[in-house]
Scaffold this active site. Structure first.
Site, PDB file in Angstrom:
ATOM      1  CD  GLU A 273      -3.431  -0.725   7.587  1.00 40.39           C
ATOM      2  OE1 GLU A 273      -2.832  -1.575   7.117  1.00 40.39           O
ATOM      3  OE2 GLU A 273      -4.703  -0.406   7.529  1.00 40.39           O
TER       4      GLU A 273
ATOM      5  CB  CYS B  36      -6.190  -2.924   8.738  1.00 38.66           C
ATOM      6  SG  CYS B  36      -7.544  -2.326   7.578  1.00 38.66           S
TER       7      CYS B  36
ATOM      8  CE  LYS C  71      -2.987  -5.164   6.821  1.00 38.87           C
ATOM      9  NZ  LYS C  71      -3.497  -4.017   5.869  1.00 38.87           N
TER      10      LYS C  71
END
Length: 285
Positions: free
Chosen positions: A44, A153, A119
């Site tokens: 990321e 993440c 995300k």
């Protein structure tokens, strides 16, 4: 039913041109190619390295300037995937859509196609400091080697979204990550292990290492790549197929066997996916 995967512990450092960035990416991809990898995962926010180049006056770019590199980023990784015949998860790159910024994972297919997954869960820092917007839907991606998902993440810390990915057919979750200290790193790592046990899937994760002294919120990085399996007899007892050395510039590679997943789902020591009590709690079919 086996897939060879590589994960890059990408070393962030100040650069002076896009060409320097491209050369570093090419190095990692060539290394994975030498190992015979079929999938390569970058972390990321690794393209924040481009912000250290600065503008024409030598001032470091803000996050709002990162989308200006999108076209060259896409061209670079499309060419790398086509040249090597590998699937490349190009970490995440910040893109601009309708005036909003999205932290977006990209899957580059060997045939030149590009798929995206913004995300879905945005951290307070991303919201307050970088004004990031959350993605609005989960996708899974069919490949010649199986069905995968890309959850970035913070996403892996939410069991519901991984349960959805598994219900949609994903056997491997690729989780690009970027954490600046041990607390954040272990949050991601521990929950990745939990997700493999709950859903009987593999998780491939990696993070940024090094530092960008001139780029706000990227001055510290604490990262490690790992390929994580369920905890059952066919797999390593600790659920770690391979892991890197923390904070080193390196790449790790391992084979994952999808057939083992299917076997433990049917007759493992535990069958967590099958044994869900959907009569007691809402679940995804």
């Amino acid at each position: 039913m086996k897939i060879r995967v590589s994960a890059v512990q990408y070393h962030l450092h100040t650069i002076d041109s896009f060409e320097a960035f491209a050369g570093q990416c090419d190095h990692y991809v060539r290394t994975a190619e030498e190992f015979g990898a079929e999938f390569v995962l970058f972390p990321e926010f690794f393209t924040t390295q481009l912000m250290s180049i600065g503008d024409a006056e030598g001032r470091v770019l803000g996050i709002e300037g990162l989308p200006d590199f999108t076209e060259r980023y896409l061209e670079l990784f499309t060419s790398l995937a086509e040249r090597t015949g590998m699937h490349i998860i190009g970490g995440t790159h910040v893109v601009r859509r309708n005036g909003k910024l999205y932290n977006t994972a990209h899957l580059f297919y060997p045939d030149g196609r590009v798929a995206e997954q913004p995300k879905l869960h945005i951290t307070p820092t991303e919201v307050n400091e970088w004004n990031m917007a959350p993605g609005e839907g989960l996708n899974v991606f069919e490949t010649a080697k199986g069905t995968i998902a890309m959850l970035t993440c913070y996403d892996i810390e939410f069991p519901e979204i991984v349960r959805m990915a598994r219900a949609k057919g994903a056997d491997v979750i690729f989780c690009p990550s970027c954490t600046d200290d041990r607390h954040g790193f272990h949050r991601v790592r521990y929950t990745a292990h939990a997700r493999t046990i709950e859903n009987q899937v593999y998780v491939v994760t990696t993070g940024t290492v090094g530092s960008l002294p001139t780029v706000d919120f990227m001055r510290g990085n604490y990262g490690q790549a790992a390929v994580i399996s369920p905890n059952d007899i066919p797999f390593p007892p600790r659920g770690i197929v391979v892991e890197g050395e923390i904070n080193d510039d390196m790449i790790v590679t391992a084979d994952i066997d999808l057939q083992l997943l299917y076997e433990v789902r049917e007759r493992g020591s535990v069958t967590t996916w099958r044994d869900r009590r959907t009569d007691l709690y809402t679940d995804w079919k």
